[in-house]
Design a protein around this motif. Structure first.
Motif, mmCIF file in Angstrom:
data_model
loop_
_atom_site.group_PDB
_atom_site.id
_atom_site.type_symbol
_atom_site.label_atom_id
_atom_site.label_comp_id
_atom_site.label_asym_id
_atom_site.label_seq_id
_atom_site.Cartn_x
_atom_site.Cartn_y
_atom_site.Cartn_z
ATOM 1 N N ASN A 219 17.544 33.042 -121.618
ATOM 2 C CA ASN A 219 18.388 33.891 -120.780
ATOM 3 C C ASN A 219 18.934 33.130 -119.582
ATOM 4 O O ASN A 219 20.094 33.318 -119.179
ATOM 5 C CB ASN A 219 17.596 35.103 -120.262
ATOM 6 C CG ASN A 219 17.021 35.967 -121.361
ATOM 7 O OD1 ASN A 219 15.873 36.403 -121.274
ATOM 8 N ND2 ASN A 219 17.810 36.226 -122.395
ATOM 9 N N VAL B 252 13.145 37.442 -117.384
ATOM 10 C CA VAL B 252 13.990 36.692 -118.320
ATOM 11 C C VAL B 252 13.231 35.462 -118.801
ATOM 12 O O VAL B 252 12.304 34.989 -118.135
ATOM 13 C CB VAL B 252 15.324 36.250 -117.679
ATOM 14 C CG1 VAL B 252 16.144 37.449 -117.244
ATOM 15 C CG2 VAL B 252 15.076 35.330 -116.477
ATOM 16 N N SER C 135 21.131 36.920 -113.902
ATOM 17 C CA SER C 135 20.938 37.489 -115.233
ATOM 18 C C SER C 135 20.806 39.006 -115.161
ATOM 19 O O SER C 135 21.332 39.737 -116.009
ATOM 20 C CB SER C 135 19.699 36.883 -115.898
ATOM 21 O OG SER C 135 19.486 37.439 -117.174
ATOM 22 N N TYR C 136 20.117 39.500 -114.137
ATOM 23 C CA TYR C 136 19.983 40.956 -113.950
ATOM 24 C C TYR C 136 21.356 41.583 -113.727
ATOM 25 O O TYR C 136 21.666 42.651 -114.277
ATOM 26 C CB TYR C 136 19.067 41.247 -112.764
ATOM 27 C CG TYR C 136 19.026 42.716 -112.379
ATOM 28 C CD1 TYR C 136 18.197 43.611 -113.052
ATOM 29 C CD2 TYR C 136 19.831 43.206 -111.351
ATOM 30 C CE1 TYR C 136 18.164 44.954 -112.711
ATOM 31 C CE2 TYR C 136 19.811 44.551 -111.011
ATOM 32 C CZ TYR C 136 18.972 45.417 -111.691
ATOM 33 O OH TYR C 136 18.954 46.758 -111.351
ATOM 34 N N TYR D 33 24.263 40.545 -114.802
ATOM 35 C CA TYR D 33 24.998 40.578 -116.067
ATOM 36 C C TYR D 33 24.449 41.665 -117.002
ATOM 37 O O TYR D 33 25.208 42.331 -117.715
ATOM 38 C CB TYR D 33 24.953 39.216 -116.743
ATOM 39 C CG TYR D 33 25.839 38.172 -116.080
ATOM 40 C CD1 TYR D 33 27.030 38.530 -115.448
ATOM 41 C CD2 TYR D 33 25.490 36.819 -116.102
ATOM 42 C CE1 TYR D 33 27.840 37.577 -114.852
ATOM 43 C CE2 TYR D 33 26.303 35.855 -115.510
ATOM 44 C CZ TYR D 33 27.471 36.245 -114.880
ATOM 45 O OH TYR D 33 28.279 35.299 -114.292
ATOM 46 N N GLN D 34 23.124 41.840 -116.983
ATOM 47 C CA GLN D 34 22.531 42.905 -117.796
ATOM 48 C C GLN D 34 23.097 44.263 -117.394
ATOM 49 O O GLN D 34 23.485 45.077 -118.251
ATOM 50 C CB GLN D 34 21.009 42.915 -117.630
ATOM 51 C CG GLN D 34 20.274 41.734 -118.243
ATOM 52 C CD GLN D 34 18.818 41.709 -117.814
ATOM 53 O OE1 GLN D 34 18.247 42.724 -117.409
ATOM 54 N NE2 GLN D 34 18.202 40.534 -117.893
ATOM 55 N N GLN D 35 23.142 44.527 -116.086
ATOM 56 C CA GLN D 35 23.641 45.813 -115.597
ATOM 57 C C GLN D 35 25.130 45.970 -115.870
ATOM 58 O O GLN D 35 25.605 47.051 -116.220
ATOM 59 C CB GLN D 35 23.359 45.945 -114.101
ATOM 60 C CG GLN D 35 21.883 45.890 -113.729
ATOM 61 C CD GLN D 35 21.054 46.904 -114.490
ATOM 62 O OE1 GLN D 35 21.327 48.096 -114.448
ATOM 63 N NE2 GLN D 35 20.032 46.431 -115.202
ATOM 64 N N SER E 169 13.008 42.821 -113.124
ATOM 65 C CA SER E 169 13.509 42.323 -114.406
ATOM 66 C C SER E 169 12.795 41.023 -114.722
ATOM 67 O O SER E 169 12.282 40.335 -113.825
ATOM 68 C CB SER E 169 15.028 42.088 -114.355
ATOM 69 O OG SER E 169 15.337 41.007 -113.486
ATOM 70 N N ASP F 86 26.846 44.596 -118.343
ATOM 71 C CA ASP F 86 27.051 44.814 -119.772
ATOM 72 C C ASP F 86 26.640 46.224 -120.192
ATOM 73 O O ASP F 86 27.162 46.769 -121.166
ATOM 74 C CB ASP F 86 26.277 43.778 -120.589
ATOM 75 C CG ASP F 86 26.827 42.367 -120.409
ATOM 76 O OD1 ASP F 86 27.960 42.229 -119.909
ATOM 77 O OD2 ASP F 86 26.111 41.405 -120.750
ATOM 78 N N THR G 247 22.857 32.537 -118.770
ATOM 79 C CA THR G 247 23.422 32.998 -117.495
ATOM 80 C C THR G 247 24.135 31.864 -116.774
ATOM 81 O O THR G 247 25.236 32.055 -116.232
ATOM 82 C CB THR G 247 22.307 33.571 -116.611
ATOM 83 O OG1 THR G 247 21.698 34.691 -117.279
ATOM 84 C CG2 THR G 247 22.856 34.035 -115.266
#
Length: 423
Positions: free
Chosen positions: A319, A315, A344-345, A347-349, A313, A351, A323
């Protein structure tokens, strides 16, 4: 982990020391009784704090061990060594702390002036022991690696002056870092009784790729982990994993996570070699092409294996700030910007609704080292007294100006410190 006492160690230093003695001594200055700590936070967020060492960064873990092993074998063989280190931020201070004041070691560190955080730079330039020599280079971390690489290519010179590195090009560094991934797995796995064992995803903030290489080695040893290489806008590793684009960008973009502002991740050579079935001829050709042209052709079969072995990933600074702020609001937990690259990764997953397996984000530094980033997130830095004290200490370093012959300066310095040692 019990460390024993300094007195016990000093009493036995001239006698044969066990592995336990060496490791205990390596970790005696860590601030946490268990050396590392897992923070289990809201919404399945697991953050493995690897930064409880002397310089508040994960590099202390491996380099402290390497420093003890080095001293043990130098004493045993009655030898001396000159260490040459290039740093993007954390490696230099950890390397200095591992050998400062050691009689049979000189260490020369090149740092990218103005491209580390102010605290990172002070952790190096405020060390005034006679065996420590720091250069502030008017360039990027990749640029300062070039004269170091050329010196190490001069095998006769290296042998004559007994030169070595403590960057993650040093295999011992990577070997020790394998333990991070086993620890993360054992503490985040939901069960050790299932067959097969459940998979845990480990997210690694990635610069030179030493820690993620260690993770791949742990994986090949049988550890059931998935690896995510998390990078900032200096995204060569992300591009390589996603589509085989192993090429330099036009320039390094300074970021809030300076320790991973790297475009030449030299441990990718190790990863390519392992994935290729240890095809040394192929990898040598690839890396020579990369050094010559700034890019290398990754064969399709190798690219496929790479994308199967790793996820990735990328960012940007926005980002990272988001985060850090989100983690604080949900947990009252401060992340450093590098650790935020990994979180951050997560939170991406989350969401996207793809939190299907346990996940561990490696926290590679304490937020205290990066108060400027914390303030940009609208948060309040928590700065320990020993870090705050750096601001009032005397500093010492030599400037390498752009346009000067950095390689010649480095050669001269190595010869100088060895001449002084002999005299």
């Amino acid at each position: 982990m019990k460390t024993g006492t300094t007195l016990t160690y000093l009493a036995s230093v001239k006698h044969r020391r066990s592995n336990k003695d060496l490791i205990s001594q390596a970790f005696r200055r860590f601030r946490h009784k268990d050396v590392v700590e897992l923070a289990s936070l809201e919404n399945g967020l697991n953050v493995l704090e690897l930064w409880h060492g002397m310089t508040y960064a994960f590099k202390d873990l491996a380099i402290s061990c390497v420093g003890q092993l080095l001293q043990y074998f130098l004493e045993k063989r009655k030898k001396q060594v000159t260490i040459v280190v290039g740093t993007s931020g954390d490696t230099g201070s950890a390397a200095i702390e591992s050998v400062r004041g050691v009689d049979n070691v000189n260490i020369i560190v090149l740092l990218p002036s103005g491209r580390c955080s102010p605290i990172q730079e002070l952790q190096m330039t405020t060390v005034i022991e006679d065996n420590v020599h720091v250069f502030a280079v008017d360039g990027t971390s990749d640029e300062l690696d070039e004269p170091i690489r050329n010196v190490f290519a001069d095998t006769e010179f290296v042998k004559r002056h007994n030169i070595m590195s403590l960057n993650s090009i040093n295999w011992t560094r990577v070997m020790v870092q394998v333990a991070h991934h086993f620890y993360a797995y054992f503490h985040c796995s939901p069960s050790m009784k299932e067959t097969p064992l459940p998979v845990v995803e480990i997210v690694v903030p990635t610069g030179a790729a030493g820690n993620v290489t260690a993770g791949y080695i742990a994986q090949t040893m049988g550890l059931p982990i998935r690896l995510v290489a998390a990078v900032n806008e200096n995204d060569i590793i992300h591009r390589t994993i996603q589509n085989g684009d192993f090429s330099l960008a036009d320039s390094i973009k300074p970021s809030l996570a300076p320790s991973i502002d790297i475009q030449e991740p030299y441990n990718m050579e190790r990863i390519f070699w392992l994935l290729s079935g240890k095809d040394s001829v192929l990898i040598k050709t690839m890396m020579e092409e990369f050094q010559k042209l700034g890019k290398a052709n990754v064969p399709e079969a190798l690219s496929t294996k790479l994308s199967q072995a790793f996820s990735s990933s990328t960012v940007n600074d926005e980002n990272v700030i988001e985060t850090m702020l989100r983690c604080w609001k949900e947990n009252q937990y401060l992340l450093c910007p590098h650790s935020a690259v990994a979180v951050s990764y997560h939170y991406q997953q989350m969401d996207l609704g793809t939190n299907s397996i346990p996940r561990c984000c490696l926290a590679t530094a304490a937020a205290a080292k990066f108060p400027e980033a914390v303030l940009k997130a609208g948060l309040t830095p928590e700065i320990p007294p020993e870090i705050r004290a750096l601001e009032t200490m005397d500093t010492r370093c030599t400037v390498m100006k752009r346009g000067e012959d950095w390689e010649k300066i480095l050669y001269h310095k190595i010869e100088e410190v060895n001449a002084l040692r002999k005299s």
